[in-house]
Design a protein around this motif. Sequence first.
Motif, PDB file in Angstrom:
ATOM      1  N   CYS A  22      25.931  33.180  31.371  1.00 15.97           N
ATOM      2  CA  CYS A  22      27.172  32.505  30.966  1.00 15.97           C
ATOM      3  C   CYS A  22      27.233  32.329  29.449  1.00 15.97           C
ATOM      4  O   CYS A  22      28.299  32.488  28.849  1.00 15.97           O
TER       5      CYS A  22
ATOM      6  N   TYR B  72      32.894  37.045  24.353  1.00 11.98           N
ATOM      7  CA  TYR B  72      34.339  36.830  24.313  1.00 11.98           C
ATOM      8  C   TYR B  72      34.765  36.026  23.083  1.00 11.98           C
ATOM      9  O   TYR B  72      35.848  36.251  22.539  1.00 11.98           O
TER      10      TYR B  72
ATOM     11  N   TRP C 254      28.010  35.763  27.945  1.00 11.28           N
ATOM     12  CA  TRP C 254      29.406  36.066  28.216  1.00 11.28           C
ATOM     13  C   TRP C 254      30.327  35.322  27.245  1.00 11.28           C
ATOM     14  O   TRP C 254      31.237  35.908  26.661  1.00 11.28           O
ATOM     15  N   SER C 255      30.079  34.040  27.057  1.00  9.62           N
ATOM     16  CA  SER C 255      30.914  33.234  26.175  1.00  9.62           C
ATOM     17  C   SER C 255      30.809  33.705  24.725  1.00  9.62           C
ATOM     18  O   SER C 255      31.813  33.768  24.011  1.00  9.62           O
TER      19      SER C 255
ATOM     20  N   GLY D 185      37.994  35.118  30.103  1.00  5.70           N
ATOM     21  CA  GLY D 185      37.576  35.722  28.832  1.00  5.70           C
ATOM     22  C   GLY D 185      38.650  35.581  27.777  1.00  5.70           C
ATOM     23  O   GLY D 185      38.365  35.298  26.604  1.00  5.70           O
TER      24      GLY D 185
ATOM     25  N   ARG E 200      31.111  40.159  38.624  1.00  5.92           N
ATOM     26  CA  ARG E 200      30.483  38.880  38.932  1.00  5.92           C
ATOM     27  C   ARG E 200      30.590  38.511  40.403  1.00  5.92           C
ATOM     28  O   ARG E 200      29.611  38.112  41.026  1.00  5.92           O
TER      29      ARG E 200
ATOM     30  N   ARG F 111      28.009  39.311  34.620  1.00  4.77           N
ATOM     31  CA  ARG F 111      28.965  38.449  33.916  1.00  4.77           C
ATOM     32  C   ARG F 111      29.762  39.237  32.885  1.00  4.77           C
ATOM     33  O   ARG F 111      30.866  38.875  32.537  1.00  4.77           O
ATOM     34  N   LEU F 112      29.188  40.309  32.365  1.00 10.16           N
ATOM     35  CA  LEU F 112      29.849  41.067  31.304  1.00 10.16           C
ATOM     36  C   LEU F 112      30.734  42.195  31.818  1.00 10.16           C
ATOM     37  O   LEU F 112      31.593  42.682  31.101  1.00 10.16           O
TER      38      LEU F 112
END
Length: 190
Positions: free
Chosen positions: A138, A145, A141-142, A27, A113, A107-108
């Motif tokens: 994903c 971050y 999540w990306s 992250g 995870r 994921r968060l």
Amino acid sequence: MIATLGALAWLFAVVCFGAIIPVVPTGAAVSSGAALAFHEHHPVTIALVIAAGAAGAYAGDLVMYAMCRFGGEQLARRLRWLRDEEHLASVKERLKAHEIQVLLVSRLIPGGRVPVLLAAAFAGLSWRTFVSANLPACALWSVVYAAIGVAGGSIFPQPWQGIVAAIALILVVNQAVSWWTKRRSAAAST
């Protein structure tokens, strides 16, 4: 442009490696890349950071899931991924009830995870379900971050200050979530 492509390739590699070896702060890598991209004033570069981070996380998760599926509980124990049998059992139950939502949220949540991947693999979640559910997880999540990195980059005038702020924010959020999870687990066991 070539330097940007090289940096994106490194970001992909770091995030992919970090998804397989969960000690690498993936992250922070995405946040740092987004903070640097923000200071370059190229919105396309921020989108590319998001894409590279999501692709790295996705590829790493696929490798990790394959290791869990084919290596089984023996491999998980050997690599010290499997520590808490009770927690794993509760994750399996939640996963059976809400496959997609659990994969998205895992994921968060810092440290969420790996238990979910183990539970999904041990419960026999199909590759098709995992592949389709993990892609938006994903990507989300990306984006989260990268947004932290952009926020850090927009507050401070120097790129390094934005990176430090983003990393500090990630550490604070991770610690707060960890503390809250432990407190909730302790309250549930009493």
